[in-house]
Each structure stands twice: as C-alpha cells, then as structure tokens.
Design an enzyme around this catalytic site. Structure first.
Site, PDB file in Angstrom:
ATOM      1  N   ALA A 188      18.485  33.658  22.334  1.00 20.36           N
ATOM      2  CA  ALA A 188      19.846  33.879  23.378  1.00 20.36           C
ATOM      3  C   ALA A 188      20.735  34.046  22.597  1.00 20.36           C
ATOM      4  O   ALA A 188      21.230  34.169  21.763  1.00 20.36           O
ATOM      5  CB  ALA A 188      20.311  32.129  23.476  1.00 20.36           C
ATOM      6  N   GLY A 192      15.042  31.356  21.797  1.00 19.89           N
ATOM      7  CA  GLY A 192      14.905  31.604  23.034  1.00 19.89           C
ATOM      8  C   GLY A 192      13.894  31.930  23.179  1.00 19.89           C
ATOM      9  O   GLY A 192      13.016  31.969  24.485  1.00 19.89           O
ATOM     10  N   GLU A 229      10.747  30.557  22.998  1.00 18.16           N
ATOM     11  CA  GLU A 229      10.424  30.121  23.940  1.00 18.16           C
ATOM     12  C   GLU A 229       9.573  30.344  24.610  1.00 18.16           C
ATOM     13  O   GLU A 229       9.089  29.789  25.581  1.00 18.16           O
ATOM     14  CB  GLU A 229      11.511  29.296  23.567  1.00 18.16           C
ATOM     15  CG  GLU A 229      11.882  28.144  23.030  1.00 18.16           C
ATOM     16  CD  GLU A 229      12.840  27.486  23.131  1.00 18.16           C
ATOM     17  OE1 GLU A 229      13.050  25.977  23.132  1.00 18.16           O
ATOM     18  OE2 GLU A 229      13.965  27.866  23.213  1.00 18.16           O
ATOM     19  N   GLU A 251      17.062  27.716  15.761  1.00 14.76           N
ATOM     20  CA  GLU A 251      18.380  26.867  15.357  1.00 14.76           C
ATOM     21  C   GLU A 251      19.008  25.716  14.818  1.00 14.76           C
ATOM     22  O   GLU A 251      20.044  25.406  14.567  1.00 14.76           O
ATOM     23  CB  GLU A 251      17.501  25.831  16.767  1.00 14.76           C
ATOM     24  CG  GLU A 251      17.583  26.363  18.313  1.00 14.76           C
ATOM     25  CD  GLU A 251      15.931  27.766  18.212  1.00 14.76           C
ATOM     26  OE1 GLU A 251      16.021  27.896  19.478  1.00 14.76           O
ATOM     27  OE2 GLU A 251      15.426  27.426  17.404  1.00 14.76           O
TER      28      GLU A 251
END
Length: 261
Positions: free
Chosen positions: A67, A112, A115, A135
């Site tokens: 992200a 992300g 993901e 993370e």
C-alpha cells in the site's frame, strides 16, 4: 478501458483483458488505483467479449510493493477504516470476479500487492520475483484479506510462518509452498500469463463461473454444505447452451464451439 490514467492501464487482446498496475516504479496501491480497479473490473464484467483477465504490474521491479504509505502514515483508526473500505470493495470484487484472473507477478509483491495476487485464481511468477507480507515489521497486520486468504491457500502452519515473521520469500519458495502456480523467466512471464488466460477464455463461461463459485464458496463452509453448493452449481450448468454443445461435440468427436451461454 483503454485510456491511460495515473493508476492502471487496460488492454484488450482478443478475449483477454490485460490490466497493468501503473504507478512506476514500485506500483504502490493507493485509493485511486483501487477505485480504478473496481471500475475496470465492473466494465469487463459487462463485456461478454472478454472471458479472462491478466493482472500485472508495470516495469520489472514490482507487481505492487504494498500500500502507498504516504496515504496511510497520518491516518487515525477512523481514517484507516475508511481507506480499508475502499480497499475491501476492490479486493472482494477481484476475488469474486465471475471470469478467471491470472496474476503475472513481475517483481516484488509485498503486503497489499501479495494480497491483491491472492485474490486472483492463478499466480505466475517471474524468477526474480519476491513475495512477503511484512506488515508485522511495521507494527500492524495485513488488512486486505492476507491473514485469511493465505491460510486457505497454503495451510495455516506455513501461513503463520510468513505472517508472523514477515520475511520475504523467493519465487521458487512461493512455488514450493503452493502460493504460486508457476515460475518462468521474466521475458516469458506476460506471454505465459496471456496463454493461460487465452486458454481459459475458450472454456464454457458459465461452467467456469459455477466452478469458481463452488470452489470458493465451498471453502468457507463445512463439507456437507459445500457439496450442496457444488450440486446446485452442477445443476445450473445443465441449463446452458454450452453444456448441450459440449456434450454434442463429444459424441460427434469434434472441438466444441462455446458461446458463453
């Protein structure tokens, strides 16, 4: 869908749409990219000419390196929840998309980005790609489905190892643990992903959609209810023109000509 904008590009090649995350050089995921991804997928969903999707990143360095921290670093819990609502809407759209999606992981797939790849049906990696959910090393946890989709894909023990330590793994390690389907040289990556997508695009569309529904919905319930879901999806395929064509072609010893209906 062919217009170039700040966050992604979409190119149509026959029955395949190639979506490219386009925020050089690391393709960080921001809200604009998520909004454009949702809209692009919505457009593709309504286009009966497109039967499969390839998702990749621009350049050679990253599929998506997580992200965009510049959007996140000053958010409080309320602001992050709003950001995550945008994220979840797009991620869920991709995960539940009615047409098969092949991720072509051209470089780093971190946080992300990993993901996002987990939401796809298939993942093909370049040899130099690396994957991580780091993370924990920032004092947070994955917020785009990583804690749930990863363990369903590779099992809880290995998923905990990747999640708790946050270490990066190579493309080969990702292949060995079942996170990705195939590893190829970078110069063959996009062509390989397009070949997979083109082959999938020739399959009967409704049957593929029912297959995906049975697999993904069934994974979230017990075996008895999962087989019931499969039975319903199986029955639905018998209402289609493609089922009739497929069986007729079998007996006539010819290649079926599917219409997607």
């Amino acid at each position: 869908m062919n217009d170039v904008d700040v966050a992604l590009q979409c190119e149509l090649i026959g029955k395949v749409a190639v979506i490219t995350l386009n925020r050089p050089s690391m393709n960080p995921i921001n809200q604009q990219m998520l909004i454009e991804l949702y809209q692009t997928l919505s457009d593709i969903e309504l286009n009966d000419e497109i039967q499969a999707v390839v998702l990749t990143g621009s350049g050679e360095r990253a599929f998506a390196a997580g992200a965009d921290m510049s959007e996140m670093k000053d958010l409080d819990a309320e602001g992050m929840n709003k950001w995550n609502q945008v994220s979840r809407r797009s991620f869920d759209k991709l995960a539940n998309f009615g047409k098969p999606v092949v991720a072509a992981i051209n470089g780093l797939a971190l946080g992300g980005g990993c993901e996002l790849a987990l939401c796809c049906d298939f993942r093909i990696c370049s040899e130099h790609a690396k994957i991580a959910l780091p993370e924990i090393n920032l004092g947070i946890i994955p917020g785009g489905g990583g804690t749930q989709r990863l363990q369903r894909l590779i099992g809880q023990a290995k998923a905990k190892e990747l999640l708790y330590f946050g270490d990066m793994i190579t493309a080969q390690e990702a292949l060995n643990c079942g996170l990705v389907n195939k590893v190829v040289p970078l110069d063959a990556l996009l062509d390989t992903a397009k070949e997979w997508a083109a082959k999938l695009a020739e399959k009967p569309a409704v049957a593929l959609r029912m297959m995906k529904t049975a697999v993904q919905t069934g994974a979230d319930t017990d075996l008895h209810h999962a087989i019931t879901i499969e039975s319903v999806c199986f029955g639905n395929t018998f209402t289609t023109q493609d089922r009739q064509e497929g069986m007729t072609a079998f007996f006539e010893k010819r290649k079926p000509n599917y219409s997607g209906r």
